[in-house]
Design an enzyme around this catalytic site. Structure first.
Site, PDB file in Angstrom:
ATOM      1  N   LYS A  78       0.848  -1.204   0.000  1.00  0.00           N
ATOM      2  CA  LYS A  78       0.000   0.000   0.000  1.00  0.00           C
ATOM      3  C   LYS A  78       0.880   1.249   0.000  1.00  0.00           C
ATOM      4  O   LYS A  78       1.931   1.275   0.649  1.00  0.00           O
ATOM      5  CB  LYS A  78      -0.903  -0.035   1.255  1.00  0.00           C
ATOM      6  CG  LYS A  78      -1.953   1.056   1.323  1.00  0.00           C
ATOM      7  CD  LYS A  78      -2.860   0.884   2.549  1.00  0.00           C
ATOM      8  CE  LYS A  78      -3.941   1.962   2.609  1.00  0.00           C
ATOM      9  NZ  LYS A  78      -4.834   1.798   3.782  1.00  0.00           N
ATOM     10  N   SER A 158      -9.983   2.168   2.874  1.00  0.00           N
ATOM     11  CA  SER A 158      -9.017   2.869   2.059  1.00  0.00           C
ATOM     12  C   SER A 158      -8.061   1.943   1.307  1.00  0.00           C
ATOM     13  O   SER A 158      -7.496   2.372   0.311  1.00  0.00           O
ATOM     14  CB  SER A 158      -8.205   3.827   2.931  1.00  0.00           C
ATOM     15  OG  SER A 158      -7.356   3.115   3.819  1.00  0.00           O
ATOM     16  N   SER A 182     -10.357  -0.064   7.141  1.00  0.00           N
ATOM     17  CA  SER A 182      -9.730   0.069   5.820  1.00  0.00           C
ATOM     18  C   SER A 182      -9.058  -1.191   5.287  1.00  0.00           C
ATOM     19  O   SER A 182      -8.648  -1.217   4.126  1.00  0.00           O
ATOM     20  CB  SER A 182      -8.685   1.190   5.840  1.00  0.00           C
ATOM     21  OG  SER A 182      -9.318   2.435   5.775  1.00  0.00           O
TER      22      SER A 182
END
Lengths: 495, 95
Positions: A78, A158, A182
């Site tokens: 990420k 997210s 998330s």
């Protein structure tokens, strides 16, 4: 061997060790899949040179009989994790061009465990969002589509790029982070497994901070076994994070027996929301029945302050964000606005932050600034922290009464379409986190397991919540649920 | 508690984010929506409840107050938008 990118971590590891494939082959297969999947916008910084170099090194280690847990396994990272010499911008314009001179502890540990980084993954800006629509890179797109429809769907957020990449087999697994859901919400939206460990399990050092008392990293994978392998590599004490726990990390994979006989699974009545779709209700009941069939005892429980978790979160998280994001001032790194003649340092800050932060980040920073401002600190921030104490106590009480884990839906619906929520007010979007955010506020481990499809053919997930530091037991319960649910659906390849 | 445009402008100023005047009404309305949602917290009886400072019962660790790192000026300045002669450069601060 073809389609190596479709393997999970455990299968790929075992094939490598039997000499039936190599890390270079696995990595090349993933790189090819990534290049063919630009329509998903999951990988936003590709690092094929780094990947192949690490894959070759991994193959040498495997040959030499010195293969650590994740040796040679290609993963995505990420964009929130700082990775040395590689763009790390938290999907924000304000960190455009930022190439850290250091590596986050978690990504370093994965590298030390032999994992191969394929590139950086899309996400909501500063991890603020539930649909991956606040990213400077544009939306990440789910590989899933509704039956008979070509509408683009959100992979959740997210960690949307991570979820999309894992579900579309662009990598074997990916890192995510979870501040209010998330990891677990995108996992549920994409038919993948995502675990947020106990607060303090994974070092936060080098992970761009959103809300420091809630942020935790965790793996996003294709199976519970893979989650246990990768979580173990990510966990552990780190002197560079003062909230990192000095606890031994167990061998999580060895704890996957699938035996949950006699375990007490709580079903919290407050998670039965008004207007919850019947399919979610059914999935939840089915999940409870599966755990019961596996020998667990199902117990009705109450977590009375559940309703207040989301409003408490939307005080605490923005407050911490406004403080954490004060560092983006156009001085030390990232974007600086072009100034007009006569502009001073205040104009530099204000213009830089107005240009560098997107609307959702600006909104949250300002809400956080307001709730911390003189005169409102007690009414909002301190009250929210008191409510947080009560939310945590709710969980402590049920665990003290003998509950081993809690079963809830992961999300209030299946994935929605990109753009469908654009006109809704921000609070509507925040409701995505209604089942997950309690877990962050209480610092507990939580895992989302794919459990079924809705009538439009989209994945739905169930969440299991465990006791602090007992990720191993939680993973084992999740493993039993995974075995019983037998979720095998994959998105059809349209990209 | 309702936020008007002048309060919205004040918050933007405190947050050091430039907001154009014509964007203030919409911003104030968004704040009011979010704060309206947060108002639910007033229903909770929090008398005698301590505000949470740490979610895990551990005390922050302490160490000797000594230098453990440093001498990395080029690395520290590497990502600066404007670095000159070993410093971060900014617009004039003192007249």
């Amino acid at each position: 061997m073809s389609d190596l990118n479709k393997l999970g971590l455990a299968e790929a590891r075992d094939l490598q060790r039997k000499g039936e494939t190599t890390s270079v082959e696995l990595t090349e297969s993933c790189l090819k899949a990534i290049d063919a999947a630009d329509a998903l916008n999951a990988f936003v910084h590709k690092t094929p040179e780094i990947a192949l170099e690490r894959a070759k090194a991994a193959d040498a280690r495997i040959k030499g009989g010195d293969a650590p847990a994740m040796c040679g396994l290609p993963i995505g990272v990420k964009d929130l994790f700082c990775t040395k010499g590689v763009d790390s911008q938290a999907a924000s314009r304000i960190l455009e061009g930022f190439k850290p001179e250091y590596e986050s502890t978690v990504s370093q540990q994965l590298q030390d465990a032999g994992a191969v980084m394929l590139g950086k993954l899309n996400m909501d800006e500063f991890a603020m969002g539930s649909s991956n629509e606040t990213s400077v890179y544009g939306n990440a797109v789910s590989p899933w589509r509704r039956d008979g429809s070509e509408a683009e769907l959100t992979p959740g957020g997210s960690s949307g790029g991570s979820a999309s990449a894992v579900a579309a087999d662009l990598c074997l697994a990916a890192t995510g982070t979870d501040t209010g859901g998330s990891i677990r919400q995108p996992a549920a939206f994409t038919g993948t497994v995502g675990i947020k460990p106990t607060y303090g399990r994974c070092s936060r050092w080098g992970v761009v901070a959103f809300a420091s008392s809630l942020d935790q990293a965790g793996p996003m994978t294709k199976s519970v076994r893979d989650a246990s392998i990768m979580l173990e590599a990510m966990c552990g004490h780190d002197a560079k994070d003062s909230t990192s726990a000095e606890l031994a990390v167990p061998n999580f994979e060895a704890m996957l027996t699938g035996d949950i006989k006699g375990k007490k699974i709580g079903i919290p009545k407050e998670y039965r929301m008004d207007g919850m779709p019947g399919e979610i209700e059914q999935l939840w009941a089915d999940g409870a029945a599966m755990l019961k069939d596996a020998g667990a005892e199902i117990v009705d429980i109450s977590l009375p302050h559940t309703k207040y978790a989301l409003p408490a979160y939307y005080v605490i998280a923005p407050a911490e964000a406004s403080s954490n994001l004060a560092r983006y001032d156009g001085v030390r790194y990232g974007h600086r606005a072009t100034l007009d003649a006569g502009d001073g340092i205040t104009e530099m800050y204000e213009k830089t932050r107005a240009e560098g932060f997107g609307p959702e980040v600006q909104r949250r920073v300002m809400v956080g600034t307001y709730v911390l401002s003189a005169g409102f600190y007690d009414a909002y921030y301190n009250r929210a922290r008191r409510v947080r104490t009560l939310i945590k106590k709710d969980f402590e009480d049920v665990f003290a009464a003998g509950i081993d884990a809690i079963l809830t839906p992961a999300t209030p619906s299946a994935a929605f379409g990109l753009g469908e929520m654009t006109e809704a007010d921000p609070v509507q979007m925040y409701l995505n986190d209604v089942f997950t955010v309690t877990v962050n506020l209480a610092g507990l481990p939580g895992i989302s397991v794919p459990a079924g499809l809705d009538k439009q053919g989209l994945p739905l997930g169930l969440q299991l919540i465990g006791k602090p530091w007992e990720e191993g037991d939680l993973l084992n319960t999740a493993y039993a649920l995974e075995n019983a649910a037998g979720f095998v659906a994959k998105p059809g390849q349209w990209w | 508690m309702s936020i008007d445009q002048s309060t919205a402008a004040k918050v933007a100023k405190l947050a050091r984010i430039k907001v154009e005047d014509d964007a203030l009404p919409a911003l104030a309305e968004e704040f009011n929506n979010i704060l309206g949602f947060i108002e639910q917290l007033n229903e909770v009886d929090v008398d005698g409840v301590e505000p949470m400072t740490s979610v895990t019962p551990q005390r922050l660790k302490r160490r000797e107050d000594v230098v453990t790192d440093g001498d990395q000026q080029p690395k520290v300045l590497k990502n600066a938008p404007d670095a000159r002669e070993g410093f971060f450069a900014v617009p004039k601060v003192v007249e």
